[in-house]
Design a protein around this motif. Structure first.
Motif, PDB file in Angstrom:
ATOM      1  N   UNK A 182       0.811  -1.101   0.072  1.00 35.68           N
ATOM      2  CA  UNK A 182       0.005  -0.180   0.038  1.00 35.68           C
ATOM      3  C   UNK A 182       0.880   1.476   0.264  1.00 35.68           C
ATOM      4  N   UNK A 183       1.554   1.334   0.552  1.00 36.23           N
ATOM      5  CA  UNK A 183       2.589   2.341   0.970  1.00 36.23           C
ATOM      6  C   UNK A 183       4.157   2.644  -0.001  1.00 36.23           C
ATOM      7  N   UNK A 184       4.389   1.126   0.122  1.00 30.47           N
ATOM      8  CA  UNK A 184       5.966   1.042  -0.432  1.00 30.47           C
ATOM      9  C   UNK A 184       6.374   1.059   0.007  1.00 30.47           C
ATOM     10  N   UNK A 185       6.400   1.060   1.963  1.00 32.09           N
ATOM     11  CA  UNK A 185       7.505   1.203   2.856  1.00 32.09           C
ATOM     12  C   UNK A 185       8.317  -0.566   3.271  1.00 32.09           C
ATOM     13  N   UNK A 186       9.566  -0.484   2.987  1.00 30.92           N
ATOM     14  CA  UNK A 186      10.354  -1.819   3.233  1.00 30.92           C
ATOM     15  C   UNK A 186      10.560  -1.324   4.589  1.00 30.92           C
ATOM     16  N   UNK A 187      11.123  -3.781   5.285  1.00 30.28           N
ATOM     17  CA  UNK A 187      11.490  -3.966   5.933  1.00 30.28           C
ATOM     18  C   UNK A 187      12.229  -4.886   6.099  1.00 30.28           C
ATOM     19  N   UNK A 188      13.570  -4.422   6.662  1.00 32.08           N
ATOM     20  CA  UNK A 188      14.174  -5.992   7.415  1.00 32.08           C
ATOM     21  C   UNK A 188      13.702  -6.750   8.421  1.00 32.08           C
ATOM     22  N   UNK A 189      13.657  -8.400   7.636  1.00 30.26           N
ATOM     23  CA  UNK A 189      13.544  -9.494   8.794  1.00 30.26           C
ATOM     24  C   UNK A 189      15.454  -9.841   8.788  1.00 30.26           C
ATOM     25  N   UNK A 190      15.839 -10.314   8.487  1.00 29.45           N
ATOM     26  CA  UNK A 190      17.398 -11.020   9.045  1.00 29.45           C
ATOM     27  C   UNK A 190      18.664  -9.728   8.726  1.00 29.45           C
ATOM     28  N   UNK A 191      19.521 -10.285   8.902  1.00 26.57           N
ATOM     29  CA  UNK A 191      20.551  -9.439   8.905  1.00 26.57           C
ATOM     30  C   UNK A 191      21.971 -10.974   8.754  1.00 26.57           C
ATOM     31  N   UNK A 192      22.236 -11.755   8.201  1.00 23.87           N
ATOM     32  CA  UNK A 192      22.628 -12.445   8.940  1.00 23.87           C
ATOM     33  C   UNK A 192      24.515 -13.014   7.861  1.00 23.87           C
ATOM     34  N   UNK A 193      25.195 -13.611   8.937  1.00 23.13           N
ATOM     35  CA  UNK A 193      26.021 -12.809   8.173  1.00 23.13           C
ATOM     36  C   UNK A 193      26.130 -13.483   6.849  1.00 23.13           C
ATOM     37  N   UNK A 194      26.020 -14.981   6.932  1.00 23.97           N
ATOM     38  CA  UNK A 194      25.752 -15.770   5.169  1.00 23.97           C
ATOM     39  C   UNK A 194      24.739 -15.537   4.320  1.00 23.97           C
ATOM     40  N   UNK A 195      23.328 -14.695   5.244  1.00 26.69           N
ATOM     41  CA  UNK A 195      22.325 -14.450   4.275  1.00 26.69           C
ATOM     42  C   UNK A 195      21.583 -15.270   4.307  1.00 26.69           C
ATOM     43  N   UNK A 196      20.173 -14.773   3.629  1.00 24.14           N
ATOM     44  CA  UNK A 196      18.848 -16.304   3.489  1.00 24.14           C
ATOM     45  C   UNK A 196      19.381 -16.432   2.086  1.00 24.14           C
ATOM     46  N   UNK A 197      20.313 -17.817   1.266  1.00 25.21           N
ATOM     47  CA  UNK A 197      20.475 -18.074   0.622  1.00 25.21           C
ATOM     48  C   UNK A 197      20.166 -19.795   0.359  1.00 25.21           C
ATOM     49  N   UNK A 198      20.465 -20.427  -1.006  1.00 29.73           N
ATOM     50  CA  UNK A 198      20.134 -21.503  -1.835  1.00 29.73           C
ATOM     51  C   UNK A 198      21.804 -21.694  -2.323  1.00 29.73           C
ATOM     52  N   UNK A 199      21.605 -23.208  -3.094  1.00 30.78           N
ATOM     53  CA  UNK A 199      23.255 -23.715  -3.157  1.00 30.78           C
ATOM     54  C   UNK A 199      23.356 -23.343  -4.703  1.00 30.78           C
ATOM     55  N   UNK A 200      22.772 -21.964  -5.234  1.00 30.59           N
ATOM     56  CA  UNK A 200      23.848 -20.704  -5.791  1.00 30.59           C
ATOM     57  C   UNK A 200      22.623 -19.617  -5.416  1.00 30.59           C
ATOM     58  N   UNK A 201      22.878 -18.952  -6.197  1.00 28.19           N
ATOM     59  CA  UNK A 201      22.392 -17.464  -5.963  1.00 28.19           C
ATOM     60  C   UNK A 201      20.795 -17.465  -6.060  1.00 28.19           C
ATOM     61  N   UNK A 202      20.365 -17.661  -7.288  1.00 24.38           N
ATOM     62  CA  UNK A 202      18.972 -17.563  -7.648  1.00 24.38           C
ATOM     63  C   UNK A 202      18.561 -18.492  -7.094  1.00 24.38           C
ATOM     64  N   UNK A 203      18.984 -20.325  -6.373  1.00 24.90           N
ATOM     65  CA  UNK A 203      17.668 -20.909  -5.812  1.00 24.90           C
ATOM     66  C   UNK A 203      17.109 -20.184  -4.773  1.00 24.90           C
ATOM     67  N   UNK A 204      14.985 -20.727  -5.074  1.00 24.87           N
ATOM     68  CA  UNK A 204      14.386 -20.643  -3.696  1.00 24.87           C
ATOM     69  C   UNK A 204      14.771 -21.251  -2.271  1.00 24.87           C
ATOM     70  N   UNK A 205      15.265 -19.649  -1.251  1.00 24.75           N
ATOM     71  CA  UNK A 205      16.043 -20.211  -0.786  1.00 24.75           C
ATOM     72  C   UNK A 205      14.379 -20.293   0.795  1.00 24.75           C
ATOM     73  N   UNK A 206      13.495 -19.975   0.485  1.00 22.84           N
ATOM     74  CA  UNK A 206      12.671 -19.840   1.912  1.00 22.84           C
ATOM     75  C   UNK A 206      11.342 -19.540   1.662  1.00 22.84           C
ATOM     76  N   UNK A 207      10.314 -20.048   2.844  1.00 21.54           N
ATOM     77  CA  UNK A 207       8.910 -19.891   2.343  1.00 21.54           C
ATOM     78  C   UNK A 207       8.281 -19.762   3.550  1.00 21.54           C
ATOM     79  N   UNK A 208       6.927 -19.215   3.380  1.00 21.76           N
ATOM     80  CA  UNK A 208       6.332 -18.562   4.267  1.00 21.76           C
ATOM     81  C   UNK A 208       4.550 -18.632   4.294  1.00 21.76           C
ATOM     82  N   UNK A 209       4.539 -19.277   5.428  1.00 25.41           N
ATOM     83  CA  UNK A 209       3.280 -20.136   5.303  1.00 25.41           C
ATOM     84  C   UNK A 209       1.757 -19.572   4.884  1.00 25.41           C
ATOM     85  N   UNK A 210       1.034 -19.770   4.730  1.00 21.72           N
ATOM     86  CA  UNK A 210       0.213 -18.872   4.074  1.00 21.72           C
ATOM     87  C   UNK A 210      -1.049 -18.041   5.063  1.00 21.72           C
TER      88      UNK A 210
END
Length: 763
Positions: free
Chosen positions: A522-550
């Motif tokens: 609605x307002x375009x505001x951006x929030x960060x949820x994690x701030x990790x040393x190695x980040x939220x990542x998959x086996x390559x940089x474009x692999x899907x690494x997370x999922x949010x329950x409905x």
């Protein structure tokens, strides 16, 4: 009706049975008959087949642009056209006869030694293809310099370490150290696991790419990118990496290591202070157990209580069901790679989709010559349906909130698009049709919109084949309109809708590290949820690494932990958001630290001259007299006598490669050229050559014509008093695609009557 075709064999055996080596080169199983064509450019011969014409012409133009860049940074011209064979998908790529073995899922391209062929598949992203193509063309330059200009075309005569070859290819293809590589460096610095430079030749895993790339960037930053080409040429000349480093930089690997390790620590230690370990954001569900037990592509159930993921085990890739609360393994739903129905689970690019009622999951798999869509009952483990649409590749299925439709991304002819299937009648609907990348589609909670990953945007220029970073786009299903979310700096992948459809969560590396962000629609505001040393990542940089329950109660994600990827969960993520204001990027922090560093001591020009003169004296004193060169009587267009490739000098095996075109240049000539060469910035060169593309209208397609060349030549003669002259000789020839193979062999034991002759033909 579709037929399974295996290679046919025409065999003529004279006198006795064929030797065991006659099976060399026998073709793989083919599911498709490809109608091959060619495109000829100034420096390349592009081989492609019907159905991928548009993508093949893009590849031809990209190859010429890459050649323009690489020939300048490496100061070398390849004398002959480089064969480049492109495949519409990884499934087709795996059917190639050029490589005799099975090509693993993670291999994105190959450069072959004997015929200097480069072959690779399209992945649905032209930006990724451009990167891999350029990477492989660096190898083509390396191979030509190492083995194509000397008197020895044997790859076993000298092989530089993998980190040198792969690191150079990765750095020269990207012109930077990307966030994925920085993740490895950050972790290595924190854990004290940085391998010394002089021990890197003992590393054979993925670090040869990541750490090798960073080493090349370090050398380019310290000495200048143009010195990388000089280093390669001196490696060719001296057949020693240590000597090449001394000649190019005035120091050997062991001495340079102190500066390298100091560089890494100064660059990444300041970043680590403000970053968190994953335990500070959530709970660990599944601990990594090395590369033989890695958790990939997590997908959480609609109620947030269960999670499925692909476990990359020692012998197979399996779909596993676990508790999303405490990580307890509930069952293995499917064992992949153990039957022809599930040859591959496409674990690198895909995600898994849950039905709204939590009873079924949808996932892709390779079955024969295509990718299919499978629907599996989570309670019983039974596959309920297997849907076939003759796609080259299929990824990331997502159920509609009503459960009656599935949207997914699929590849045909090298291009990716959004598709939807209505499960009641299997009606297939195409939802996009353009050259842009399409990945990771997800239905909105109201079923009116689809969020997905695309490279459309202001930084993409289709005419000049420039493709921007991946962004989150939203498709309005009723109208077909597509909009890209605002503030999409850096990489942005794996969009997931909030419970009411008012937010979208995604992974972004906008500040140099891949982390979870949530954007209010609605307002375009951006929030960060994690701030990790190695980040939220998959086996390559474009692999899907997370999922949010409905229901919005829980998020699961994977993160790199040194030797594998671990699975974590976050409860009530909307209560843990922090307002995101773009901080000082980690690259800027690193740059500030590097500017404060004391320059390393380097030898003066006079000192370097003394070192070079001393080495020349030692080398010349130990070198045997050079044989007198003989003029070749071979004229252009003259038929080559293949028997000349057999080595008559003794009982040895010779691998036949392309004949050398020139002799090694004198060291003094290389040094003189390097001294007068202007300084080159790889990033500036990349920008300067952005538009170095041949006009599309200047390229023409032609029919495929077979060109025969040797793949293998060997001879082993000897003399024995009881039989006289004896020995064996073998030769194998094939066309450019290795679809047609001729094998000739002879084993002679004193007389023709006691000899074996063999002739074989495969296609």
């Amino acid at each position: 009706m579709r037929f399974l075709r295996t290679g046919s064999l025409l065999l003529l055996a004279l006198f006795l049975a064929a030797p065991a080596w006659a099976q060399f080169g026998k073709n793989k199983v083919h599911y498709k008959d490809f109608a091959w064509k060619t495109i000829e450019t100034d420096h390349f011969e592009i081989y492609y087949y019907e159905g991928e014409e548009e993508s093949a012409f893009h590849a031809a133009r990209m190859a010429e642009r890459a050649y323009s860049r690489l020939s300048r940074i490496l100061h070398h011209e390849i004398p002959d056209r480089v064969p480049v064979i492109v495949y519409a998908s990884h499934t087709d790529f795996q059917q190639t006869n050029i490589s005799p073995g099975l090509i693993p899922e993670g291999v994105g391209g190959v450069t072959e030694f004997l015929k200097r062929r480069v072959f690779l598949p399209f992945t649905g992203s032209y930006g990724e293809f451009d990167h891999v193509l350029t990477h492989e063309l660096v190898h083509a330059f390396q191979v030509d310099l190492l083995y194509g200009t000397g008197s020895d075309a044997n790859p076993f005569s000298f092989q530089p370490p993998l980190w040198f070859m792969e690191g150079m290819a990765e750095y020269l293809s990207l012109a930077e150290v990307d966030p994925n590589t920085e993740m490895w460096l950050r972790w290595s610095a924190l854990e004290g696991q940085l391998v010394p430079l002089h021990y890197m030749d003992r590393v054979f895993d993925i670090r040869v790419y990541r750490i090798g790339q960073a080493i090349m960037a370090f050398l380019g930053e310290k000495y200048g990118d143009e010195r990388i080409g000089e280093l390669l040429k001196k490696t060719v000349y001296f057949r020693s990496l240590d000597v090449a480093f001394e000649k190019t930089f005035g120091t050997n690997l062991k001495s340079l290591n102190e500066g390298w390790e100091d560089y890494v620590r100064r660059k990444y230690y300041p970043q680590i202070v403000n970053l968190n370990r994953p335990e500070e954001h959530g709970r660990r569900l599944i601990k990594e157990q090395g590369f033989d037990a890695t958790q990939l592509a997590p997908a959480i159930s609609p109620d947030g209580d269960r999670v499925v993921f692909i476990r990359d085990g020692r012998f197979s890739k399996d779909i596993v069901l676990a508790s999303a609360i405490d990580g307890t393994i509930l069952k293995t739903l499917l064992e992949g790679e153990r039957s022809s129905d599930f040859e591959s689970l496409r674990y690198i690019y895909t995600s898994i989709g849950w039905s709204p009622d939590g009873t079924r999951i949808a996932f892709p798999s390779k079955k024969g010559g295509e990718d299919v869509l499978n629907i599996l009952d989570v309670n019983t483990g039974d596959v309920l349906e297997t849907l076939s649409f003759q796609f080259d590749a299929l990824y990331s299925p997502s159920f509609h909130p009503a459960g009656d439709r599935i949207v997914f991304s699929a590849i045909r002819g090298g291009k990716s698009d959004l598709w939807m299937v209505e499960l009641a009648d299997r009606n297939l609907i195409r939802m996009t049709d353009d050259p842009y990348m399409v990945r990771d589609p997800q239905w909105s909670p109201d079923g009116r919109r689809i969020a997905f990953v695309t490279d459309r945007g202001a930084d993409t220029d289709l005419k000049n084949l420039v493709f921007g970073k991946p962004k989150v786009g939203i498709l309005e299903v009723e109208t077909g309109d597509i909009t890209v979310l605002p503030y999409q700096e850096g990489k942005n992948i794996t969009p997931q809708w909030g419970p009411e459809g008012n937010e979208i969560a995604f992974v972004s590396d906008r500040d140099g590290i891949s982390n979870l962000y949530v954007q209010d629609l609605h307002d375009g505001s951006l929030h960060r949820l994690t701030n990790l040393i190695t980040g939220v990542t998959g086996i390559i940089e474009s692999s899907p690494p997370f999922s949010w329950s409905r229901d919005g109660r829980r998020i699961v994600f994977t993160t790199f932990m040194g030797s594998g990827w671990e699975l974590y969960q976050i409860d009530n993520p909307l209560d843990k958001l922090e307002q995101f204001e773009m901080p000082e990027a980690v690259q800027q922090i690193a740059l500030r630290e590097l500017e404060s560093m004391v320059p390393w001591d380097q030898p003066s020009a006079a000192q370097e001259d003394v070192i070079l003169a001393s080495f020349r004296e030692e080398r010349d004193a130990a070198a045997p007299p050079a044989p007198e060169a003989e003029e070749s009587g071979e004229e252009a267009g003259e038929t080559v006598d293949l028997s000349a490739l057999l080595d008559p000098g003794g009982p040895s095996l010779t691998l036949a490669g392309p004949a050398p075109t020139t002799f090694l240049r004198p060291e003094s000539e290389i040094e003189e050229e390097a001294e007068t060469r202007p300084r080159i910035s790889l990033a500036a060169l990349r920008a300067e050559t952005t538009y170095d593309l041949p006009d599309r209208d200047s390229l023409e397609s032609g029919p495929y014509r077979m060109k025969w060349a040797p793949d293998f030549v060997g001879a082993s003669p000897f003399f024995a008093s009881n039989v006289g002259f004896a020995g064996s000789a073998q030769i194998a020839l094939s066309d450019m695609l290795s679809n047609h193979v001729i094998q000739i062999g002879a084993s002679v034991y004193g007389s023709i009557a006691d000899s074996d002759l063999f002739l074989g033909y495969y296609n």
